[in-house]
Enzyme design. Structure first.
Site, PDB file in Angstrom:
ATOM      1  CG  ASP A  67     -48.068 -27.610  61.585  1.00  0.00           C
ATOM      2  OD1 ASP A  67     -48.232 -26.345  61.818  1.00  0.00           O
ATOM      3  OD2 ASP A  67     -47.121 -28.066  62.523  1.00  0.00           O
TER       4      ASP A  67
ATOM      5  CG  HIS B 231     -51.292 -17.974  59.701  1.00  0.00           C
ATOM      6  ND1 HIS B 231     -51.528 -19.232  60.240  1.00  0.00           N
ATOM      7  CD2 HIS B 231     -50.348 -17.223  59.900  1.00  0.00           C
ATOM      8  CE1 HIS B 231     -50.211 -19.160  60.718  1.00  0.00           C
ATOM      9  NE2 HIS B 231     -49.533 -17.827  60.063  1.00  0.00           N
TER      10      HIS B 231
ATOM     11  CG  LEU C  82     -68.403 -28.354  70.395  1.00  0.00           C
ATOM     12  CD1 LEU C  82     -68.060 -30.001  70.268  1.00  0.00           C
ATOM     13  CD2 LEU C  82     -68.519 -27.810  69.181  1.00  0.00           C
TER      14      LEU C  82
HETATM   15  C1  IPE Z   1     -47.602 -25.878  66.497  1.00  0.00           C
HETATM   16  O1  IPE Z   1     -47.307 -25.583  65.642  1.00  0.00           O
HETATM   17  C2  IPE Z   1     -48.163 -25.538  67.710  1.00  0.00           C
HETATM   18  C3  IPE Z   1     -49.985 -24.793  67.145  1.00  0.00           C
HETATM   19  C4  IPE Z   1     -50.382 -25.182  65.671  1.00  0.00           C
HETATM   20  C5  IPE Z   1     -50.458 -23.546  67.191  1.00  0.00           C
HETATM   21  P1  IPE Z   1     -46.480 -25.044  64.913  1.00  0.00           P
HETATM   22  O2  IPE Z   1     -45.915 -25.615  63.667  1.00  0.00           O
HETATM   23  O3  IPE Z   1     -45.401 -24.399  66.036  1.00  0.00           O
HETATM   24  O4  IPE Z   1     -45.245 -26.473  65.887  1.00  0.00           O
HETATM   25  P2  IPE Z   1     -43.557 -26.544  65.618  1.00  0.00           P
HETATM   26  O5  IPE Z   1     -43.002 -25.603  65.690  1.00  0.00           O
HETATM   27  O6  IPE Z   1     -43.293 -27.159  63.954  1.00  0.00           O
HETATM   28  O7  IPE Z   1     -43.353 -28.296  66.325  1.00  0.00           O
HETATM   29  C1  IPE Z   2     -50.073 -23.715  62.557  1.00  0.00           C
HETATM   30  O1  IPE Z   2     -49.538 -23.418  60.886  1.00  0.00           O
HETATM   31  C2  IPE Z   2     -50.566 -21.983  62.706  1.00  0.00           C
HETATM   32  C3  IPE Z   2     -49.992 -21.972  63.793  1.00  0.00           C
HETATM   33  C4  IPE Z   2     -48.771 -22.369  64.030  1.00  0.00           C
HETATM   34  C5  IPE Z   2     -50.370 -20.400  64.637  1.00  0.00           C
HETATM   35  P1  IPE Z   2     -47.904 -22.796  60.425  1.00  0.00           P
HETATM   36  O2  IPE Z   2     -47.923 -21.602  60.993  1.00  0.00           O
HETATM   37  O3  IPE Z   2     -46.997 -23.574  62.109  1.00  0.00           O
HETATM   38  O4  IPE Z   2     -47.961 -23.517  59.780  1.00  0.00           O
HETATM   39  P2  IPE Z   2     -46.765 -24.120  59.149  1.00  0.00           P
HETATM   40  O5  IPE Z   2     -46.140 -25.869  59.986  1.00  0.00           O
HETATM   41  O6  IPE Z   2     -44.928 -23.086  59.235  1.00  0.00           O
HETATM   42  O7  IPE Z   2     -46.576 -24.687  57.768  1.00  0.00           O
HETATM   43 MG    MG Z   3     -45.917 -25.302  61.935  1.00  0.00          MG
END
Ligand code: IPE
Ligand code: IPE
Ligand code: MG
Length: 269
Positions: A26, A43, A137
């Site tokens: 995240d 990303h 792995l």
């Molecule tokens: C969780 O991250 C899902 C992934 C990393 C794929 P999110 O960014 O979607 O989670 P929330 O919405 O903050 O809980």
């Molecule tokens: C995690 O990073 C990746 C996915 C959920 C695909 P985020 O896109 O949720 O990044 P933040 O949380 O908005 O910073």
């Molecule tokens: Mg996120």
């Protein structure tokens, strides 16, 4: 033919290196925002981190690495971001599968694939087939995955497997139908990005997993942070419901049925 094992039914082997590490990657969006870049730039850099972490886990003898790439709720994001993520996933498969294969990595994708384009599903299936026999792995990518989806699909498959059974279901009836039944439950769960929540990741499987949260954003994660998480894991006392005193007299090197584990008089420490 399932290798059913459950942290609530038996005591798993807990070595110094976790067998299975599961990560919520995240913070990509915030990483980009801090740099005045579009979210999707985060990303893109996040994919580099994925490469680094796969290599680090492989070098450390971790047997299962599970990465949450796209949740069942992530469809709620702006359509441009969703389609960028799908494109990135497709490109990563195109570019990385052969390399994974050469490095002895078995690739599995878990999640509801029915919402993906047929071309993507085909690439997933081919990548899984190519790498199926690899043993170094097991890399699992959770894509359009949700813990609740997993539980519901497992219930359906369990009922289909035993159409006459109506009651008295046991974990051993259910767990083999979960999407990740091929892997032991995670020993260590890591979430980057500072949030301390599960966000509908592996709900059933995290029953006795050790949690590690870091404020670092996913593009900032590296082998050193992985080592810090493993060191923290190392320092935990995994009791699985027992008392600390019991652990000291009853250190179990192997998975044993809980009935044997609870009373073992005469066992040396
Ligand atoms: C969780 O991250 C899902 C992934 C990393 C794929 P999110 O960014 O979607 O989670 P929330 O919405 O903050 O809980
Ligand atoms: C995690 O990073 C990746 C996915 C959920 C695909 P985020 O896109 O949720 O990044 P933040 O949380 O908005 O910073
Ligand atoms: Mg996120």
């Amino acid at each position: 033919m399932s290798l059913f094992s459950s942290t609530t039914q038996s005591l798993p082997e807990t070595g110094s290196i976790p067998h299975h590490v599961a990560i919520i990657m995240d913070g990509n969006g915030r990483w980009a925002k801090k740099r005045f870049l579009p979210r999707v730039a985060g990303h893109k850099v996040g994919v580099e981190t994925v490469r680094t972490v796969i290599k680090a886990c492989s070098e450390r003898g971790i047997e299962y690495l599970t990465l949450f790439a796209f949740s069942s709720e992530n469809w709620r994001r702006p359509p441009e971001e969703v389609s960028f993520l799908m494109g990135l996933f497709m490109r990563a498969l195109e570019e990385e599968v052969a390399k994974l294969h050469n490095n002895g990595i078995r690739l599995r994708i878990v999640g509801d694939l029915s919402r993906f384009e047929p071309k993507l599903v085909d690439m997933i299936r081919r990548g899984e087939a190519l790498t199926a026999a690899n043993q170094r792995l097991t890399l699992t990518i959770a894509a359009n995955y949700g813990g609740r989806w997993d539980i519901l699909q497992a219930i359906e498959r369990m009922l289909a497997a035993q159409p006459d059974k109506r009651s008295n279901f046991q974990e051993a009836d259910f767990a083999p139908h979960l999407a990740m039944a091929y892997a032991p439950e995670p020993d260590l769960f890591i979430r980057t990005g500072g949030e301390q929540r599960i966000s509908n990741f592996l709900l059933w499987q995290l029953a006795y997993t050790e949690f590690y949260f870091t404020d670092l954003l996913w593009p900032e994660f590296d082998a050193a942070v992985l080592d810090a998480a493993i060191a923290s894991y190392h320092s935990r006392e995994r009791r699985f419901g027992r008392t600390s005193e019991q652990l000291n007299i009853d250190r179990e090197p192997k998975t044993v049925p809980i009935s044997t584990a609870v009373s073992r008089p005469g066992q040396d420490a």
